[in-house]
Motif scaffolding. Structure first.
Motif, PDB file in Angstrom:
ATOM      1  N   TRP A 131      17.122 -11.928 -30.413  1.00 24.23           N
ATOM      2  CA  TRP A 131      16.634 -13.230 -30.871  1.00 24.23           C
ATOM      3  C   TRP A 131      16.370 -14.114 -29.662  1.00 24.23           C
ATOM      4  CZ3 TRP A 131      15.403 -14.101 -35.783  1.00 24.23           C
ATOM      5  CH2 TRP A 131      16.034 -13.359 -36.781  1.00 24.23           C
ATOM      6  N   LYS A 132      15.538 -15.101 -29.861  1.00 26.90           N
ATOM      7  CA  LYS A 132      15.410 -16.200 -28.909  1.00 26.90           C
ATOM      8  C   LYS A 132      15.781 -17.447 -29.699  1.00 26.90           C
ATOM      9  CE  LYS A 132      12.531 -16.101 -25.511  1.00 26.90           C
ATOM     10  NZ  LYS A 132      13.285 -16.115 -24.274  1.00 26.90           N
ATOM     11  N   SER A 150      26.529  -8.790 -22.184  1.00 28.06           N
ATOM     12  CA  SER A 150      27.573  -9.719 -21.767  1.00 28.06           C
ATOM     13  C   SER A 150      28.009 -10.661 -22.882  1.00 28.06           C
ATOM     14  CB  SER A 150      27.115 -10.533 -20.562  1.00 28.06           C
ATOM     15  OG  SER A 150      25.957 -11.272 -20.898  1.00 28.06           O
ATOM     16  N   ARG A 151      27.181 -10.774 -23.929  1.00 24.32           N
ATOM     17  CA  ARG A 151      27.460 -11.722 -25.008  1.00 24.32           C
ATOM     18  C   ARG A 151      26.782 -11.221 -26.274  1.00 24.32           C
ATOM     19  NH1 ARG A 151      27.503 -17.474 -26.510  1.00 24.32           N
ATOM     20  NH2 ARG A 151      25.602 -17.895 -27.665  1.00 24.32           N
ATOM     21  N   LEU A 152      27.445 -11.424 -27.399  1.00 24.03           N
ATOM     22  CA  LEU A 152      26.875 -11.089 -28.696  1.00 24.03           C
ATOM     23  C   LEU A 152      27.097 -12.261 -29.642  1.00 24.03           C
ATOM     24  CD1 LEU A 152      28.190  -7.427 -28.941  1.00 24.03           C
ATOM     25  CD2 LEU A 152      25.782  -8.104 -28.768  1.00 24.03           C
ATOM     26  N   GLN A 206      16.932 -19.387 -25.457  1.00 26.27           N
ATOM     27  CA  GLN A 206      17.882 -18.442 -24.860  1.00 26.27           C
ATOM     28  C   GLN A 206      17.763 -17.087 -25.553  1.00 26.27           C
ATOM     29  OE1 GLN A 206      21.193 -19.589 -23.159  1.00 26.27           O
ATOM     30  NE2 GLN A 206      22.218 -17.637 -23.242  1.00 26.27           N
ATOM     31  N   ASP A 207      17.708 -16.003 -24.758  1.00 30.06           N
ATOM     32  CA  ASP A 207      17.734 -14.652 -25.311  1.00 30.06           C
ATOM     33  C   ASP A 207      19.137 -14.337 -25.793  1.00 30.06           C
ATOM     34  OD1 ASP A 207      15.042 -14.025 -24.858  1.00 30.06           O
ATOM     35  OD2 ASP A 207      15.441 -13.396 -22.803  1.00 30.06           O
TER      36      ASP A 207
END
Length: 175
Positions: free
Chosen positions: A89-90, A131-133, A94-95
């Motif tokens: 998503w964006k 690094s993030r979900l 932010q991606d």
């Protein structure tokens, strides 16, 4: 002739694999349940739209083939019971990568949503080195919020896009 089924990920009770055209009837049946689609604003509203979605995810996401919505198969029955996976998503420029989980209603209440989300979280962090979900959740969807919390996510903020308002839950890989 049936396509080959390449397993992406497995848990104690679930198998995740790319969707194949033979999944269409089960996928469409999932989307025919209004208790499921009430929290998916962009859910297919016709069999043709369900087929388009299936085609889109057959080999992973177009721009990110390692991501996508995967057929979720119940090991005990061999039955297609949902579509779960990782979606790019964006959001606000932010991606992001979302853990998405949708399980057929007849399998609710068995911890399968949490089992799926936990395995997908670990796959994203350990295999794909993300690094993030996040989870994108309708504010009214208490069950989905509980799943996000059970896999270690925390409420981050409210957001909105052209489909309406939603909550963002998130988790980072590592400390």
């Amino acid at each position: 002739m049936a396509e080959s089924y390449k397993t992406i990920l497995e848990t104690e009770r679930l198998i995740f694999r790319h969707q194949v055209i033979e999944d269409l009837d089960d996928l469409w049946a999932l989307y025919c349940n209004p208790r499921i689609t009430q929290y998916i604003p962009d859910a297919p509203r016709s069999r043709e739209q369900a087929q388009e979605e299936l085609e889109w995810h057959r080999h992973g996401h177009l721009r990110h083939p390692e991501l996508g919505l995967w057929a979720t198969i119940h090991k005990g029955t061999g039955k297609f019971i949902g579509r779960c996976g990782l979606l790019p998503w964006k959001i606000d420029g932010q991606d992001e990568v979302e853990i998405a989980y949708t399980i057929a209603e007849e399998f609710w209440g068995q911890g399968l949503g949490t089992e799926a989300a936990l395995a997908i979280r670990d796959y994203g962090f350990n295999r794909l080195n993300l690094s993030r979900l996040i989870c994108v959740i309708d504010a009214e969807n208490a069950a989905s919020r509980r799943v996000a919390e059970k896999i270690g996510m925390s409420f981050e903020r409210e957001a909105q896009d052209e489909m309406g308002p939603f909550l963002i839950y998130s988790i980072k890989n590592g400390p």
